[in-house]
Design a protein around this motif. Structure first.
Motif, PDB file in Angstrom:
ATOM      1  N   ALA A   1       0.939  -1.276  -0.033  1.00 30.93           N
ATOM      2  CA  ALA A   1      -0.134  -0.182   0.114  1.00 30.93           C
ATOM      3  C   ALA A   1       0.916   1.245   0.048  1.00 30.93           C
ATOM      4  CB  ALA A   1      -1.170   0.175   1.271  1.00 30.93           C
ATOM      5  N   LEU A   2       1.989   1.234   0.688  1.00 28.26           N
ATOM      6  CA  LEU A   2       2.953   2.450   0.715  1.00 28.26           C
ATOM      7  C   LEU A   2       3.378   2.567  -0.637  1.00 28.26           C
ATOM      8  CD1 LEU A   2       4.468   4.230   3.126  1.00 28.26           C
ATOM      9  CD2 LEU A   2       6.442   2.236   2.494  1.00 28.26           C
ATOM     10  N   ALA A   3       3.692   1.664  -1.388  1.00 27.61           N
ATOM     11  CA  ALA A   3       4.427   1.555  -2.668  1.00 27.61           C
ATOM     12  C   ALA A   3       3.357   2.331  -3.666  1.00 27.61           C
ATOM     13  CB  ALA A   3       4.976   0.529  -3.162  1.00 27.61           C
ATOM     14  N   ARG A   4       1.999   1.866  -3.572  1.00 26.01           N
ATOM     15  CA  ARG A   4       0.826   2.144  -4.516  1.00 26.01           C
ATOM     16  C   ARG A   4       0.714   3.687  -4.189  1.00 26.01           C
ATOM     17  NH1 ARG A   4      -1.328  -2.793  -3.178  1.00 26.01           N
ATOM     18  NH2 ARG A   4      -2.766  -1.628  -1.514  1.00 26.01           N
ATOM     19  N   GLU A   5       0.691   4.146  -2.929  1.00 28.97           N
ATOM     20  CA  GLU A   5       0.335   5.420  -2.519  1.00 28.97           C
ATOM     21  C   GLU A   5       1.468   6.560  -3.210  1.00 28.97           C
ATOM     22  OE1 GLU A   5      -0.069   5.364   1.537  1.00 28.97           O
ATOM     23  OE2 GLU A   5      -1.833   4.612   1.697  1.00 28.97           O
ATOM     24  N   ALA A   6       2.877   6.147  -3.146  1.00 22.77           N
ATOM     25  CA  ALA A   6       3.736   6.617  -3.540  1.00 22.77           C
ATOM     26  C   ALA A   6       3.878   7.026  -5.177  1.00 22.77           C
ATOM     27  CB  ALA A   6       5.093   6.075  -3.038  1.00 22.77           C
ATOM     28  N   GLN A   7       3.384   5.848  -5.799  1.00 22.89           N
ATOM     29  CA  GLN A   7       3.336   5.921  -7.165  1.00 22.89           C
ATOM     30  C   GLN A   7       2.178   6.626  -7.822  1.00 22.89           C
ATOM     31  OE1 GLN A   7       3.120   1.617  -7.910  1.00 22.89           O
ATOM     32  NE2 GLN A   7       5.468   1.360  -8.208  1.00 22.89           N
ATOM     33  N   GLN A   8       1.174   6.609  -6.833  1.00 24.54           N
ATOM     34  CA  GLN A   8       0.104   7.799  -7.196  1.00 24.54           C
ATOM     35  C   GLN A   8       0.230   9.142  -7.202  1.00 24.54           C
ATOM     36  OE1 GLN A   8      -3.133   6.153  -4.555  1.00 24.54           O
ATOM     37  NE2 GLN A   8      -3.404   4.273  -6.094  1.00 24.54           N
TER      38      GLN A   8
END
Length: 250
Positions: free
Chosen positions: A78-85
Motif C-alpha cells: 500500500a505504501l508503494a501504491r500511494e507513492a506511485q499515485q
C-alpha cells in the motif's frame, strides 16, 4: 527471544551487501580470467560501464528490505501504491522506504561511500566498513531491528543483487533469462559463500572476523563463526533456500 540490531548498522550492512554482490555479479558475467576479476582496473572499468544501471538495480533490490525495517510487511504494498499515485520518482520512493530523513540521509551516505570506492576500483573491507558506517546522532532515540528479520533481509539483498549483476547486459540491463541460476544455488558457488560471509560479518559483529584458525573447506565452521549462534546460522540458511526458490521462479 531473538536479539536486536541497531537500525543504522542493519541499513549500512544492506547497502554494503548490495554493492558488493551486484558488482561481483557484473564482473563474473563479463570477465573470464579469474586473475582479472577483482583487479582495480576491471572493477573500475565495469562500474563505469554499468554506471547508469546501478541506481535502478539498487531500487529494485533495496526498496523492500529498507521498507521492511520501518513498516509492517502487510503495509509495504500500500505504501508503494500511494507513492506511485503521487508520482514519486525512484529516490522519493526510497526516501519513503527509509522511514524518516535521518535514515534516508544515512543511506545516501552509505550509497556514496560504497559506490565511490568501486568507481576507484576498490572494495570496502569489512574492517573499514565497520569502522566508518554512519551511526545515530547522540540526540536520536535508539531504534533496532529484530535480528532474524535483519538476517533474512540481508540474505535477500545479497542473493538478489548478485543475480541482478549476473544478468546484466551491456545494452539494456534487463534480466538475461539464459543465466544459469545454479551459479547462485546456496550449495554451490564460492563467490556467493564469500559474499554471504562478509554480509553476516558486517551485520552481526562489530569487528572483522579472522578466519586464520578455521579450515577454508569447513564452510559450516566459517559461517558459524560469523553467525555466532546455531540459531542465526539456521535463519540464514533457511532464507537462502527460500530466496533461491523465489529466484528460480523469475
Amino acid at each position: 527471544m531473538t536479539e536486536k540490531i541497531d537500525k543504522y548498522k542493519v541499513q549500512a550492512a544492506l547497502v554494503r551487501s548490495f554493492f558488493d554482490a551486484f558488482s561481483h555479479g557484473v564482473i563474473e558475467s563479463q570477465v573470464e580470467d579469474r586473475k582479472e576479476k577483482t583487479t582495480p582496473q576491471s572493477v573500475k572499468k565495469l562500474m563505469l560501464e554499468y554506471y547508469e544501471h546501478i541506481a535502478p538495480a539498487f531500487f529494485d533490490t533495496m526498496f523492500f528490505p529498507l521498507a521492511a525495517m520501518n513498516y509492517k510487511y502487510e503495509d509495504i504494498a500500500a505504501l508503494a501504491r500511494e507513492a506511485q499515485q503521487r508520482g514519486d520518482d525512484m529516490m522519493a520512493l526510497v526516501r519513503t522506504a527509509c522511514g524518516d530523513e535521518a535514515y534516508y540521509n544515512a543511506m545516501v551516505e552509505e550509497y556514496k561511500r560504497n559506490f565511490s570506492m568501486l568507481l576507484a576500483g576498490k572494495y570496502l573491507s569489512n574492517a573499514d566498513h565497520l569502522e566508518g558506517y554512519v551511526r545515530k546522532a547522540k540526540e536520536e532515540t535508539e531504534a533496532s531491528v529484530d535480528s532474524d528479520r535483519a538476517i533474512e533481509l540481508t540474505v535477500r539483498v545479497v542473493m538478489f543483487a548478485y543475480v541482478r549483476g549476473l544478468r546484466q547486459t551491456g545494452e539494456s540491463a534487463r534480466f538475461d533469462k539464459s543465466v544459469h541460476l545454479g551459479q547462485v544455488h546456496p550449495l554451490r558457488g564460492a563467490t556467493l559463500f564469500r559474499l554471504m560471509l562478509d554480509a553476516m560479518n558486517v551485520l552481526l559483529l562489530d569487528e572483522a572476523v579472522d578466519f586464520a584458525d578455521v579450515e577454508e573447506a569447513d564452510l559450516a565452521s566459517l559461517f558459524l563463526k560469523v553467525c555466532q549462534t546455531q540459531h542465526n546460522f539456521t535463519v540464514m540458511t533457511d532464507e537462502m533456500d527460500r530466496t533461491y526458490s523465489e529466484l528460480m521462479k523469475e
